[in-house]
Write an enzyme that holds these catalytic residues in place. Structure first.
Site, PDB file in Angstrom:
ATOM      1  N   GLY A  88      -4.082  -0.241   1.303  1.00  0.00           N
ATOM      2  CA  GLY A  88      -3.224   1.258   2.287  1.00  0.00           C
ATOM      3  C   GLY A  88      -1.888   0.778   3.079  1.00  0.00           C
ATOM      4  N   ASP A  89      -1.710  -0.401   4.069  1.00  0.00           N
ATOM      5  CA  ASP A  89      -0.877  -0.100   5.208  1.00  0.00           C
ATOM      6  C   ASP A  89       0.401  -0.727   4.138  1.00  0.00           C
ATOM      7  OD1 ASP A  89      -2.544   0.292   6.917  1.00  0.00           O
ATOM      8  OD2 ASP A  89      -2.726  -1.623   7.877  1.00  0.00           O
TER       9      ASP A  89
HETATM   10  N1  LIG Z   1      -8.537  -3.609  -6.364  1.00  0.00           N
HETATM   11  C1  LIG Z   1      -7.429  -2.817  -6.131  1.00  0.00           C
HETATM   12  N2  LIG Z   1      -6.872  -3.403  -7.351  1.00  0.00           N
HETATM   13  C2  LIG Z   1      -5.002  -3.238  -7.578  1.00  0.00           C
HETATM   14  N3  LIG Z   1      -4.377  -2.448  -6.443  1.00  0.00           N
HETATM   15  C3  LIG Z   1      -4.800  -1.776  -5.338  1.00  0.00           C
HETATM   16  C4  LIG Z   1      -6.861  -2.285  -5.537  1.00  0.00           C
HETATM   17  N4  LIG Z   1      -6.889  -1.806  -4.465  1.00  0.00           N
HETATM   18  C5  LIG Z   1      -5.914  -1.019  -3.809  1.00  0.00           C
HETATM   19  N5  LIG Z   1      -4.559  -1.444  -4.180  1.00  0.00           N
HETATM   20  C6  LIG Z   1      -3.318  -0.877  -4.471  1.00  0.00           C
HETATM   21  O1  LIG Z   1      -3.226  -0.737  -2.731  1.00  0.00           O
HETATM   22  C7  LIG Z   1      -3.150   0.826  -2.802  1.00  0.00           C
HETATM   23  C8  LIG Z   1      -3.640   1.145  -1.311  1.00  0.00           C
HETATM   24  O2  LIG Z   1      -5.148   1.015  -1.288  1.00  0.00           O
HETATM   25  P1  LIG Z   1      -6.768   2.409  -0.969  1.00  0.00           P
HETATM   26  O3  LIG Z   1      -7.845   1.210  -1.396  1.00  0.00           O
HETATM   27  O4  LIG Z   1      -6.531   3.133  -1.906  1.00  0.00           O
HETATM   28  O5  LIG Z   1      -6.293   2.226   0.383  1.00  0.00           O
HETATM   29  P2  LIG Z   1      -6.701   1.838   2.014  1.00  0.00           P
HETATM   30  O6  LIG Z   1      -6.627   0.663   2.436  1.00  0.00           O
HETATM   31  O7  LIG Z   1      -6.433   2.376   2.986  1.00  0.00           O
HETATM   32  O8  LIG Z   1      -8.274   2.495   2.065  1.00  0.00           O
HETATM   33  C9  LIG Z   1      -3.490   1.486  -3.655  1.00  0.00           C
HETATM   34  O9  LIG Z   1      -2.585   2.540  -4.442  1.00  0.00           O
HETATM   35  C10 LIG Z   1      -3.762   0.587  -4.723  1.00  0.00           C
HETATM   36  O10 LIG Z   1      -1.748   0.408  -5.250  1.00  0.00           O
HETATM   37  O1  LIG Z   2      -6.718  -1.177   4.876  1.00  0.00           O
HETATM   38  P1  LIG Z   2      -6.037  -0.546   5.736  1.00  0.00           P
HETATM   39  O2  LIG Z   2      -6.332   1.234   5.915  1.00  0.00           O
HETATM   40  O3  LIG Z   2      -4.661  -0.550   5.508  1.00  0.00           O
HETATM   41  O4  LIG Z   2      -5.406  -0.810   7.509  1.00  0.00           O
HETATM   42  C1  LIG Z   2      -6.354  -1.331   8.006  1.00  0.00           C
HETATM   43  C2  LIG Z   2      -7.318  -0.462   9.399  1.00  0.00           C
HETATM   44  O5  LIG Z   2      -7.813   1.197   8.545  1.00  0.00           O
HETATM   45  C3  LIG Z   2      -8.179  -1.094  10.261  1.00  0.00           C
HETATM   46  O6  LIG Z   2      -8.395  -0.471  10.926  1.00  0.00           O
HETATM   47  C4  LIG Z   2      -7.535  -2.124  10.861  1.00  0.00           C
HETATM   48  O7  LIG Z   2      -8.953  -2.574  11.893  1.00  0.00           O
HETATM   49  C5  LIG Z   2      -6.862  -3.530   9.312  1.00  0.00           C
HETATM   50  O8  LIG Z   2      -7.176  -4.049  10.109  1.00  0.00           O
HETATM   51  C6  LIG Z   2      -5.825  -2.402   8.697  1.00  0.00           C
HETATM   52  O9  LIG Z   2      -4.920  -2.303   9.163  1.00  0.00           O
END
Ligand SMILES: Nc1ncnc2c1ncn2[C@@H]1O[C@H](COP(=O)(O)OP(=O)(O)O)[C@@H](O)[C@H]1O
Ligand SMILES: O=P([O-])([O-])O[C@@H]1[C@@H](O)[C@H](O)[C@@H](O)[C@H](O)[C@@H]1O
Length: 372
Positions: free
Chosen positions: A267-268
């Site tokens: 996500g970051d």
């Molecule tokens: N398994 C994956 N394959 C391809 N892209 C991914 C995958 N997981 C995450 N991403 C990319 O990273 C972005 C953020 O991932 P996500 O899991 O939704 O956020 P978070 O890390 O905040 O839970 C997604 O919108 C996508 O573009």
């Molecule tokens: O995986 P993500 O949601 O993009 O972001 C993550 C945070 O949710 C988590 O608290 C931190 O310890 C990780 O280093 C990373 O910043």
């Protein structure tokens, strides 16, 4: 939708003063606010990784790699005397402020159950919390854009408010606003929960924010339908890519293929890739492709990723070619363009080629351990 960073009902004089102050800005200078942390990754009770973490670490890694050459940024981050990544071999590249409190630290427990794209992929516990980042910790300068990327409640409402005053456009990660931490449980840290954004002191600031990003797990807590009336909302959907919602439109943006070994930082990295896309002059929906690309890159490696030079060169070349078609970086203008451009599919296809280089790099990599 009102101009990105100017509050709809702020008195005209204050808005004019803010505009005056942001004239003469260094073209594309950014401000990243959020602390680095220590991440401990656990699977089946076993430690499978100990890495530098914190959104600021992932965000600065992507901005360093993918921003246009004329764009620079400052990071405001706090760590304690125990910070493990102050020096080689893999230091945090943008030095943090040092505090007496210990460095923020998270334990992330990954389950063995096969996760769907929208299921929580990890249980987080905050083991240590460093000091918050106060408004006075921010530099007395003006910035073209700001990224509010706290992980442990360190971006206080008053700090976000000051960011909004200092930056022409602010992009916020919902995790900085809606995380609460239950009481510490016998040395194993505080469980991380979410609360509804509405009713928090951050909610009134939303109409002065340009973009709010949430994961699909966080989205129900921000109230997409309400929030999209204030700013553009981005919901990331793991391997399914992401969706953008603005006041009178929405778009789904396709993902890139990745071999996921560790979802931390996706996500970051997404948010920073998205910001970089805006800096290159792309519309929000096109910039979301850059977000998806760097999100996919993040899950392909454990911890803060290193990018293959060939892959990065390919991405920069693509962005330079597309930048020829831009009039000016959206982030330094008054308004954002949200809709996909007619080069959206072409951009996706070109980036898909660069993603293939990333997969090849991964296959040549001898690392066998995985958090996923
Ligand atoms: N398994 C994956 N394959 C391809 N892209 C991914 C995958 N997981 C995450 N991403 C990319 O990273 C972005 C953020 O991932 P996500 O899991 O939704 O956020 P978070 O890390 O905040 O839970 C997604 O919108 C996508 O573009
Ligand atoms: O995986 P993500 O949601 O993009 O972001 C993550 C945070 O949710 C988590 O608290 C931190 O310890 C990780 O280093 C990373 O910043």
């Amino acid at each position: 939708m009102p101009p990105a960073a100017v509050p709809a009902e702020e008195p005209a004089a204050a808005a004019a003063e803010e505009e005056q102050q942001t004239k003469g800005l260094p073209a594309l200078e950014g401000l990243v606010v959020g602390s680095y942390c220590h991440d401990v990754l656990l699977r089946g009770g076993r430690v499978v990784g100990e890495t530098l973490g914190g959104a600021a670490a992932f965000v600065s890694n992507v901005l360093d790699a993918a921003s246009p050459p004329e764009a620079s940024f400052s990071v405001v981050s706090k760590v304690g005397p125990d910070f493990a990544y102050a020096s080689a071999p893999a230091p945090a590249r943008h030095p943090p402020l040092l505090c007496p409190a210990p460095t923020t630290s998270f334990h992330a427990r990954f389950s063995d159950a096969a996760a769907s794209a929208h299921a929580p992929d990890r249980q987080l516990r905050r083991v240590n919390a460093c000091d918050p980042i106060y408004p006075d910790d921010l530099p007395d300068s003006r910035f073209a854009y700001g990224l509010a990327v706290g992980v442990a409640g360190e971006v206080l409402p008053e700090t976000l408010e000051r960011m909004i005053r200092l930056c022409r456009a602010v992009l916020v990660d919902a995790q900085a606003l809606i995380r609460v931490f239950d009481a510490e449980g016998g040395g194993s840290g505080a469980a991380v929960r979410h609360i509804a954004l509405e009713g928090t002191p951050y909610a009134p600031l939303l109409q002065r924010v340009a973009f709010l990003k949430a994961s699909s797990e966080e989205a129900p807590y921000i109230g997409v339908e309400t929030a999209r009336r204030c700013c553009c909302v981005i919901v990331t959907e793991g391997r399914d890519g992401c969706r953008l919602y603005w006041d009178d439109g929405e778009a789904r943006v396709a993902p890139f293929t990745a071999v996921q070994v560790d979802p931390t930082g996706a996500g970051d990295s997404y948010l920073a890739g998205f910001a970089a896309g805006l800096l290159w002059g792309l519309s929000a929906t096109d910039a979301a492709l850059i977000g998806n690309f760097f999100g996919a890159a993040a899950v392909s490696q454990i911890g803060v990723p290193t990018y293959h030079p060939k892959m990065l060169q390919a991405v920069k070349q693509i962005l330079e070619e597309k930048a020829i078609q831009r009039s000016s970086p959206c982030i330094s203008g008054n308004m954002f363009t949200f809709q996909r451009s007619n080069m959206h599919d072409e951009l996706h296809a070109a980036l898909q080629e660069a993603a293939r280089l990333m997969c090849e790099q991964r296959q040549n990599d001898t690392t066998t351990d995985s958090c996923d």
